[in-house]
Every structure is written in C-alpha cells, then in structure tokens.
Design an enzyme around this catalytic site. Structure first.
Site, PDB file in Angstrom:
ATOM      1  N   CYS A  43       9.920  22.787 -21.865  1.00  0.00           N
ATOM      2  CA  CYS A  43       8.533  22.403 -21.557  1.00  0.00           C
ATOM      3  C   CYS A  43       7.533  23.569 -21.585  1.00  0.00           C
ATOM      4  O   CYS A  43       6.322  23.340 -21.632  1.00  0.00           O
ATOM      5  CB  CYS A  43       8.484  21.703 -20.208  1.00  0.00           C
ATOM      6  SG  CYS A  43       9.473  22.502 -18.965  1.00  0.00           S
TER       7      CYS A  43
ATOM      8  N   HIS B 192       2.384  22.935 -16.276  1.00  0.00           N
ATOM      9  CA  HIS B 192       2.868  24.312 -16.386  1.00  0.00           C
ATOM     10  C   HIS B 192       1.756  25.182 -16.989  1.00  0.00           C
ATOM     11  O   HIS B 192       1.166  24.826 -18.018  1.00  0.00           O
ATOM     12  CB  HIS B 192       4.081  24.397 -17.317  1.00  0.00           C
ATOM     13  CG  HIS B 192       5.365  23.888 -16.709  1.00  0.00           C
ATOM     14  ND1 HIS B 192       5.464  23.335 -15.458  1.00  0.00           N
ATOM     15  CD2 HIS B 192       6.637  23.874 -17.207  1.00  0.00           C
ATOM     16  CE1 HIS B 192       6.723  23.007 -15.215  1.00  0.00           C
ATOM     17  NE2 HIS B 192       7.456  23.318 -16.255  1.00  0.00           N
TER      18      HIS B 192
HETATM   19  N1  LIG Z   1      10.981  17.876 -16.047  1.00  0.00           N
HETATM   20  C1  LIG Z   1      10.540  18.548 -17.079  1.00  0.00           C
HETATM   21  O1  LIG Z   1       9.400  19.069 -17.110  1.00  0.00           O
HETATM   22  C2  LIG Z   1      11.401  18.703 -18.271  1.00  0.00           C
HETATM   23  C3  LIG Z   1      12.721  18.276 -18.313  1.00  0.00           C
HETATM   24  N2  LIG Z   1      13.461  18.481 -19.425  1.00  0.00           N
HETATM   25  C4  LIG Z   1      14.857  18.028 -19.494  1.00  0.00           C
HETATM   26  O2  LIG Z   1      14.871  16.592 -19.410  1.00  0.00           O
HETATM   27  C5  LIG Z   1      16.054  16.172 -18.764  1.00  0.00           C
HETATM   28  C6  LIG Z   1      15.665  15.251 -17.598  1.00  0.00           C
HETATM   29  O3  LIG Z   1      14.910  15.967 -16.654  1.00  0.00           O
HETATM   30  P1  LIG Z   1      14.105  15.317 -15.445  1.00  0.00           P
HETATM   31  O4  LIG Z   1      13.580  13.986 -15.795  1.00  0.00           O
HETATM   32  O5  LIG Z   1      13.178  16.377 -15.031  1.00  0.00           O
HETATM   33  O6  LIG Z   1      15.261  15.157 -14.325  1.00  0.00           O
HETATM   34  P2  LIG Z   1      15.337  14.158 -13.049  1.00  0.00           P
HETATM   35  O7  LIG Z   1      16.234  14.851 -12.093  1.00  0.00           O
HETATM   36  O8  LIG Z   1      14.018  13.724 -12.593  1.00  0.00           O
HETATM   37  O9  LIG Z   1      16.112  12.899 -13.658  1.00  0.00           O
HETATM   38  C7  LIG Z   1      17.459  12.951 -14.061  1.00  0.00           C
HETATM   39  C8  LIG Z   1      17.829  11.632 -14.686  1.00  0.00           C
HETATM   40  O10 LIG Z   1      19.174  11.725 -15.162  1.00  0.00           O
HETATM   41  C9  LIG Z   1      19.913  10.614 -14.642  1.00  0.00           C
HETATM   42  N3  LIG Z   1      21.338  10.910 -14.533  1.00  0.00           N
HETATM   43  C10 LIG Z   1      21.954  11.769 -13.692  1.00  0.00           C
HETATM   44  N4  LIG Z   1      23.297  11.728 -13.899  1.00  0.00           N
HETATM   45  C11 LIG Z   1      23.500  10.805 -14.869  1.00  0.00           C
HETATM   46  C12 LIG Z   1      24.658  10.291 -15.499  1.00  0.00           C
HETATM   47  N5  LIG Z   1      25.902  10.702 -15.175  1.00  0.00           N
HETATM   48  N6  LIG Z   1      24.501   9.344 -16.470  1.00  0.00           N
HETATM   49  C13 LIG Z   1      23.277   8.888 -16.799  1.00  0.00           C
HETATM   50  N7  LIG Z   1      22.139   9.345 -16.242  1.00  0.00           N
HETATM   51  C14 LIG Z   1      22.262  10.288 -15.275  1.00  0.00           C
HETATM   52  C15 LIG Z   1      19.278  10.346 -13.284  1.00  0.00           C
HETATM   53  O11 LIG Z   1      19.639   9.053 -12.842  1.00  0.00           O
HETATM   54  P3  LIG Z   1      19.691   8.697 -11.264  1.00  0.00           P
HETATM   55  O12 LIG Z   1      18.272   8.456 -10.826  1.00  0.00           O
HETATM   56  O13 LIG Z   1      20.505   7.476 -11.244  1.00  0.00           O
HETATM   57  O14 LIG Z   1      20.320   9.876 -10.579  1.00  0.00           O
HETATM   58  C16 LIG Z   1      17.809  10.465 -13.673  1.00  0.00           C
HETATM   59  O15 LIG Z   1      17.393   9.297 -14.348  1.00  0.00           O
HETATM   60  C17 LIG Z   1      16.811  17.440 -18.373  1.00  0.00           C
HETATM   61  O16 LIG Z   1      17.717  17.765 -19.392  1.00  0.00           O
HETATM   62  C18 LIG Z   1      15.725  18.484 -18.331  1.00  0.00           C
HETATM   63  O17 LIG Z   1      16.247  19.770 -18.555  1.00  0.00           O
HETATM   64  C19 LIG Z   1      12.943  19.091 -20.523  1.00  0.00           C
HETATM   65  C20 LIG Z   1      11.654  19.521 -20.544  1.00  0.00           C
HETATM   66  C21 LIG Z   1      10.798  19.361 -19.424  1.00  0.00           C
HETATM   67  N1  LIG Z   2      13.557  24.290 -16.660  1.00  0.00           N
HETATM   68  C1  LIG Z   2      12.223  23.778 -16.829  1.00  0.00           C
HETATM   69  C2  LIG Z   2      12.231  22.376 -17.320  1.00  0.00           C
HETATM   70  C3  LIG Z   2      13.404  22.048 -18.132  1.00  0.00           C
HETATM   71  O1  LIG Z   2      14.064  21.103 -17.854  1.00  0.00           O
HETATM   72  O2  LIG Z   2      13.687  22.871 -19.127  1.00  0.00           O
HETATM   73  P1  LIG Z   2      14.972  22.719 -20.062  1.00  0.00           P
HETATM   74  O3  LIG Z   2      14.889  21.361 -20.686  1.00  0.00           O
HETATM   75  O4  LIG Z   2      14.875  23.809 -21.042  1.00  0.00           O
HETATM   76  O5  LIG Z   2      16.198  22.831 -19.188  1.00  0.00           O
HETATM   77  C4  LIG Z   2      11.458  23.864 -15.516  1.00  0.00           C
HETATM   78  O6  LIG Z   2      12.138  23.822 -14.521  1.00  0.00           O
HETATM   79  O7  LIG Z   2      10.266  23.905 -15.475  1.00  0.00           O
END
Ligand SMILES: NC(=O)C1=CN([C@@H]2O[C@H](COP(=O)(O)OP(=O)(O)OC[C@H]3O[C@@H](n4cnc5c(N)ncnc54)[C@H](OP(=O)(O)O)[C@@H]3O)[C@@H](O)[C@H]2O)C=CC1
Ligand SMILES: N[C@@H](CC(=O)OP(=O)(O)O)C(=O)O
Length: 360
Positions: A135, A251
């Site tokens: 991000c 960010h």
């Molecule tokens: N937040 C950000 O700004 C950014 C995030 N990312 C990436 O995006 C991804 C998601 O991040 P984010 O939304 O922030 O994380 P959250 O913690 O908000 O959400 C995690 C999600 O993953 C699900 N999950 C956890 N374990 C499992 C499993 N075993 N099987 C299926 N689903 C599962 C959770 O479900 P449940 O609710 O049931 O636990 C929830 O829906 C990560 O890889 C992160 O690195 C990338 C760029 C930016």
């Molecule tokens: N690690 C970033 C968000 C993120 O999930 O990055 P990445 O997808 O590269 O793990 C943050 O905490 O702001």
C-alpha cells in the site's frame, strides 16, 4: 458488458470490505453476475448484504472457488500460496493483495496506470495470476513513474507515515482501545498489544513488520524491491523508513528524490497533474478563499474514501544536484489495496483476458 462471477477471499477484513463497497458502487466496466465471499472458519456461515442480496460467507474451498472467473485474495500470504496455483491451473484469474507472489518472476506486479501493459492476455492465459503491490509502493510508483519517464530518476529517500488500518481490522481495534483507555482510565502504559510491539496511541513507531538481517524492516524491504520491479529499474538507489502513526486510514509519504536533469517545482506539478489518478494540491500562494476543499495540502484523513493519490508540498531542494521534495498521501485501503486490485480485474475484462480464460 462482460458478466462475471467474482470471489473475495478475506471478505470480512478491511481490504475485503473496501472491495465490496467498490463493487457495489458499480464503478467497473464489468457486471458482477455473482459474488462469492470467503473468510476464516470463525466467519463461515455469517451473512453479508451486497446490493440487496444476502451472501453466505464460506471457508475457502476449491470446488466453490472454481465457479469464479476472478478472485481477489485479501488475506494472509499463506492462503494465497495454498490456493492460487490450483486455481490458476484451472484458468481462474487470481489478483493477490498479499505479498506471496509479488517477487515471483512470472507474476506481473501491477499498478494499472503505471505498468498496465503487463496485463497481457496471452501471458495471463499461461498463468493467470497478478500481484497487487504494497500500500505504500502503489502511491510511490504512481508519482515516480511520470518523473522517471520525463526527467530520469537517480535516487529516492522515503519516510512513510502509515495508518493502523494498514495492519488490518485488529489494529484499528487496538488504536481505538488504547485511545479510550487513555481518556477513560488515564492509562497510557507503553505496553505492547498483539499487533504492535509498543503502544500506538499518542505515539509513533519506526517499525512496520519484522526487522531483517540488513536492518531494514520487512515493509521497507518490500517497498524497495517492489518499486524497483515496477519501475523496471533493478538498481534504483532507494532508502525507506516506514513509520506507523496513530491515524486510522490514509498513508502519507515524505519523498526526496534526485532527477537526471534540472527541473523546477512547476514542471513537476505540470507533469504529475497530467498523470491519471494523481491530484496536485499545492497552492501555497493562493488566498484562503481560493484554496478549495483541501486547502494548502492534503492529510491522510482527508483521503478516506477517495480514489486518487494526492501530492502536496512540491519544492526544489539542494540536498541533491537536481533534488525535489514532496508529500504523497492516499487511502491505503482504496488505491493502496482494493481499488488497485479491482482496476486490474477491470483491465482484464476490457482487454479480453477474462474472455480468453473462460473459453480455456
Ligand atoms: N490493510 C491494508 O492497507 C493493506 C493490506 N494488504 C494485504 O491485504 C491482505 C488483507 O489485509 P487486511 O484486510 O488489512 O486484513 P484484516 O485483518 O482486516 O482481514 C483479514 C481477512 O482474512 C481473513 N482470514 C483470516 N484467516 C483466514 C483463513 N484461514 N481463510 C480465509 N480467510 C481468512 C479474515 O477473516 P475473519 O474475519 O474470519 O478472521 C479477514 O477477512 C493482507 O495480505 C495484507 O497484507 C495489502 C495492502 C494494503
Ligand atoms: N504492511 C502494510 C500493509 C500491508 O498489508 O502491506 P503488505 O501487503 O505488503 O503486507 C501496513 O501495515 O501498512
């Protein structure tokens, strides 16, 4: 218009929820015929409302996922690693928001405005996997790319100001709880939570994810290697310091860069303002009444729910021969995550990739 069955893995998380909002807005060039939502066992069976219909959340499982034309993975990298190769083999387009495939040599790491040409239907037919960058990487390369193309890019020094939503939904809860604790109980111990190694409320932390052998954090290392891959500049000198700050969404990035030729701040503004998805807010000489919605500069909170990458505080600096400093800010859940991934699906609908995959 192409009608698609779309899947979201991690549909209950902050990125998954943002993707749902974006799909409901119908901003896309394709139509969502059916939506399939996946999350952990704890959420399986729960209902989510999408455009007046109720969808039951499932645990990820191959038979159900194979019904999808495209799946957005917004969960931890291990789930992507487990499911994506199997789905790709069956011609399901997988857009991965995790870091699992970003460094993979045969997987394009795409920001559509910057290197959308990599979404090549013939290549994606062989292995239909597209990685979406970190991000902080996404807004950074949106700004660096037009400057690199026009003026040449020599080096970059970056400091980030990353909101807690970057670490997912549990991190938002930690900041809320710690802030409440301070006001209600006057308790501001510098203790760690399950998410952060020190208290984040009323604090800043030069630490986003674990520290590697070379002293960089994992986040810094990802920003460096991903930017080099996207800009096709494997040796670009880039130093990054990632800092977690107690904001909820958005960010910020403070950037100082050296260009190959002498450039004025107004040339930078002109070049960036022509690039799709960038808005310049930098009116230091304007009167208050002429400043518009954002004023002199844009802050992280103001980007919440916005699609653009905002650039402010553009100025020359003599720290490098052709030095420029500027401030970048964007919604990490939108352009930094869900929006970028949906734009990829959109481009693959528009350029025939999804049609080619469905006839595979
Ligand atoms: N937040 C950000 O700004 C950014 C995030 N990312 C990436 O995006 C991804 C998601 O991040 P984010 O939304 O922030 O994380 P959250 O913690 O908000 O959400 C995690 C999600 O993953 C699900 N999950 C956890 N374990 C499992 C499993 N075993 N099987 C299926 N689903 C599962 C959770 O479900 P449940 O609710 O049931 O636990 C929830 O829906 C990560 O890889 C992160 O690195 C990338 C760029 C930016
Ligand atoms: N690690 C970033 C968000 C993120 O999930 O990055 P990445 O997808 O590269 O793990 C943050 O905490 O702001």
């Amino acid at each position: 218009m192409l009608e698609l069955t779309i899947g979201i893995v991690g549909a209950t998380g902050v990125v998954g929820q943002t993707a749902l909002d974006l799909l409901a807005d119908e901003f896309t060039d394709f139509k969502v015929k059916k939506l399939k939502l996946y999350a952990s066992r704890a959420s399986a069976g729960k209902m989510v409302t999408f455009c007046n219909s109720k969808i039951t959340i499932e645990e990820p499982n191959l038979p159900s996922m194979l019904e999808c034309n495209a799946i957005l993975f917004a969960t931890e990298a291990s789930i992507s690693t487990e499911f994506i190769p199997k789905l790709a083999e069956h011609g399901v387009l997988c857009i991965d928001k995790s870091s699992a495939f970003r460094a993979h040599p045969s997987v394009p790491l795409v920001v559509p405005e910057v290197n959308g040409h990599l979404l090549n239907p013939n290549e994606l037919k062989k292995f239909p996997v597209v990685a979406s960058p970190n991000c902080c990487t996404i807004p950074l390369v949106m700004v660096l790319k037009p400057l690199q193309d026009k003026f040449g890019l020599e080096r970059v020094i970056l400091s980030t100001y990353q909101s807690v939503s970057g670490a997912g939904k549990p991190a938002i809860d930690v900041l809320t709880e710690e802030t409440k604790n301070f006001f209600v109980n006057q308790d501001l111990t510098c203790g760690k939570s399950e998410i952060f190694p020190k208290s984040i409320a009323f604090n800043v932390m030069p630490y986003v994810a674990g520290i590697l052998d070379n002293g960089d954090t994992d986040e810094e290392s990802k920003i460096i290697s991903e930017s080099r891959k996207i800009l096709n500049s494997p040796k670009l000198p880039l130093a990054a310091t990632s800092v977690r700050v107690p904001t909820f969404v958005g960010h910020g990035e403070s950037v100082t860069l050296e260009l190959s030729s002498k450039v004025t701040a107004s040339q930078i503004k002109e070049t960036l303002s022509e690039f799709p998805g960038i808005q310049i807010i930098d009116e230091k000489s304007a009167k208050d009444e002429d400043l518009g919605t954002y004023g002199l500069f844009v802050t992280p909170r103001e980007t919440h729910g916005k699609d653009d990458v905002f650039v402010s505080r553009i100025r020359n600096t003599d720290v490098f021969q052709n030095g420029i400093s500027l401030w970048i800010v964007s919604d990490n859940l939108r352009k930094g995550a869900a929006l970028n991934a949906i734009q990829v699906i959109n481009s693959c609908a528009a350029n025939g990739t999804l049609k080619a995959l469905s006839s595979k």
